[in-house]
Design a protein around this motif. Structure first.
Motif, mmCIF file in Angstrom:
data_model
loop_
_atom_site.group_PDB
_atom_site.id
_atom_site.type_symbol
_atom_site.label_atom_id
_atom_site.label_comp_id
_atom_site.label_asym_id
_atom_site.label_seq_id
_atom_site.Cartn_x
_atom_site.Cartn_y
_atom_site.Cartn_z
ATOM 1 N N ASP A 163 -7.073 -8.134 5.167
ATOM 2 C CA ASP A 163 -7.950 -6.986 5.409
ATOM 3 C C ASP A 163 -8.219 -6.271 4.085
ATOM 4 O OD1 ASP A 163 -7.986 -3.822 6.124
ATOM 5 O OD2 ASP A 163 -8.938 -4.999 7.720
ATOM 6 N N LYS A 164 -9.390 -5.662 3.970
ATOM 7 C CA LYS A 164 -9.767 -5.020 2.711
ATOM 8 C C LYS A 164 -8.782 -3.931 2.299
ATOM 9 C CE LYS A 164 -14.735 -5.946 2.834
ATOM 10 N NZ LYS A 164 -16.103 -5.351 2.830
ATOM 11 N N SER A 165 -8.145 -3.290 3.287
ATOM 12 C CA SER A 165 -7.167 -2.248 2.958
ATOM 13 C C SER A 165 -6.011 -2.803 2.135
ATOM 14 C CB SER A 165 -6.629 -1.612 4.236
ATOM 15 O OG SER A 165 -5.967 -2.584 5.041
ATOM 16 N N THR A 179 0.845 -3.840 8.524
ATOM 17 C CA THR A 179 0.657 -4.862 7.484
ATOM 18 C C THR A 179 0.994 -6.244 8.042
ATOM 19 O OG1 THR A 179 1.202 -3.293 5.734
ATOM 20 C CG2 THR A 179 1.375 -5.624 5.184
ATOM 21 N N GLU A 192 2.901 2.866 3.449
ATOM 22 C CA GLU A 192 2.629 1.692 4.274
ATOM 23 C C GLU A 192 3.234 1.786 5.669
ATOM 24 O OE1 GLU A 192 3.118 -3.141 3.818
ATOM 25 O OE2 GLU A 192 4.780 -1.855 3.176
ATOM 26 N N PRO A 195 0.820 -1.213 0.000
ATOM 27 C CA PRO A 195 0.000 0.000 0.000
ATOM 28 C C PRO A 195 0.852 1.261 0.000
ATOM 29 C CG PRO A 195 0.072 -0.940 2.186
ATOM 30 C CD PRO A 195 0.834 -1.881 1.300
#
Length: 305
Positions: free
Chosen positions: A233-235, A171, A166, A163
């Motif tokens: 996780d959706k993130s 994470t 991050e 991401p």
């Protein structure tokens, strides 16, 4: 310069032969003398008489002519003298060459001794080089073992999306939760991304405080065999258009990683059934029930039976 008695043309010095008696000129070709023999006739080494003079000599011999006998003997003496001179010259050359040959033999003996000495030195150097290589290989394996030992609490995770901006520890926690293991500061001493050029999903390195925590994390991944980005996780899962498998492996040194790739290739080419990694060490087993072999270098491949 006289013309050839037979063809009437004037011969060059290289083509001409003179009669020893009347001194008239003849083309060598006209009297069937090969070009290579012309110098011998002109130097007096060979004697040639034209047909006319030759007939006179034969006639005088038959008549027991003292003059003819005198001329013929003179020519023979001249020929013998020339032959003796050539023989003496040849003997001188032969003696000179014999001396040179002896000198060459002496040099050859010296060179032979030098070659033997060089060969012995090369053999000594080869033995020393072999010893140095063996020692170097032993030291390299010891260094690799120490380095691998320092990495035994670490895992490398492949396939986790990266991401923007991050928080790597977050994470790591999200991934642990997806596997069913809640990670806190007491479990993880450090986590970071290993960024490769042009790679969107770079490797995630997790360093645990204890090897037991690392082993538990590995166990959770083995239980969840189909673990992929859809479990995150959706993130994180929303960062990829299609779900991809997430792999968790022991973190290997560069040497062990390269050795493992070569072991994998050897396994496929030689019908080896088992190849695995445990605590940073590589093992291979040919069949079920056969002896497991620790692979520390490519030389260990030949020990698999």
């Amino acid at each position: 310069m006289s013309n050839c008695v037979i063809c009437g043309e004037r011969p060059s010095a290289k083509q001409k032969i003179n009669c020893k008696c009347c001194s008239k000129a003849f083309h060598a070709n006209c009297i069937n003398v090969k070009d290579g023999h012309i110098p011998s006739y002109n130097s007096g080494e060979y004697i040639w008489l034209c047909d006319n003079c030759n007939s006179k000599v034969i006639s005088n011999k038959n008549q027991q002519s003292p003059v003819a006998d005198s001329v013929t003997m003179s020519e023979i003496r001249d020929t013998l003298r020339a032959l003796l001179d050539k023989q003496n010259h040849f003997i001188e050359k032969l003696e000179k060459h014999s001396t040179e040959i002896e000198q060459l033999k002496s040099k050859d003996i010296e060179h032979g001794a030098g070659i033997r000495e060089n060969r012995e030195n090369i053999e000594k150097l080869e033995l020393q080089m072999k010893s140095v290589l063996e020692e170097n290989n032993s030291l390299r394996q010891k260094c690799n073992k120490i380095q691998q030992s320092s990495m035994n609490n670490c895992l490398v995770v492949t396939g986790v999306p990266l991401p923007k901006n991050e928080n790597v520890f977050l994470t790591t926690q999200l991934k642990g939760s997806a596997l069913g293991m809640r990670l806190t500061d007491s479990h993880v001493v450090n986590s970071y991304r290993f960024l490769g050029a042009g790679r969107k999903n770079s490797n995630l390195i997790i360093c645990f405080t204890k090897q037991s925590y690392r082993d538990e994390f590995l166990k959770c991944r083995k239980i969840k065999r189909d673990f992929s980005t859809k479990d995150l996780d959706k993130s994180l899962s929303n960062l990829v258009s299609e779900p991809n498998v997430i792999y968790v492996n022991e973190y290997l040194t560069a040497y062990n990683k390269n050795l493992f790739l070569k072991a994998k290739e050897y396994k496929n080419d030689n019908n080896i059934k088992y190849l695995w990694i445990k605590n940073g060490s590589i093992y291979m087993r040919k069949l079920e029930g056969t002896r497991a072999v620790l692979i520390t270098s490519e030389n260990d491949f030949q020990n698999i039976q």
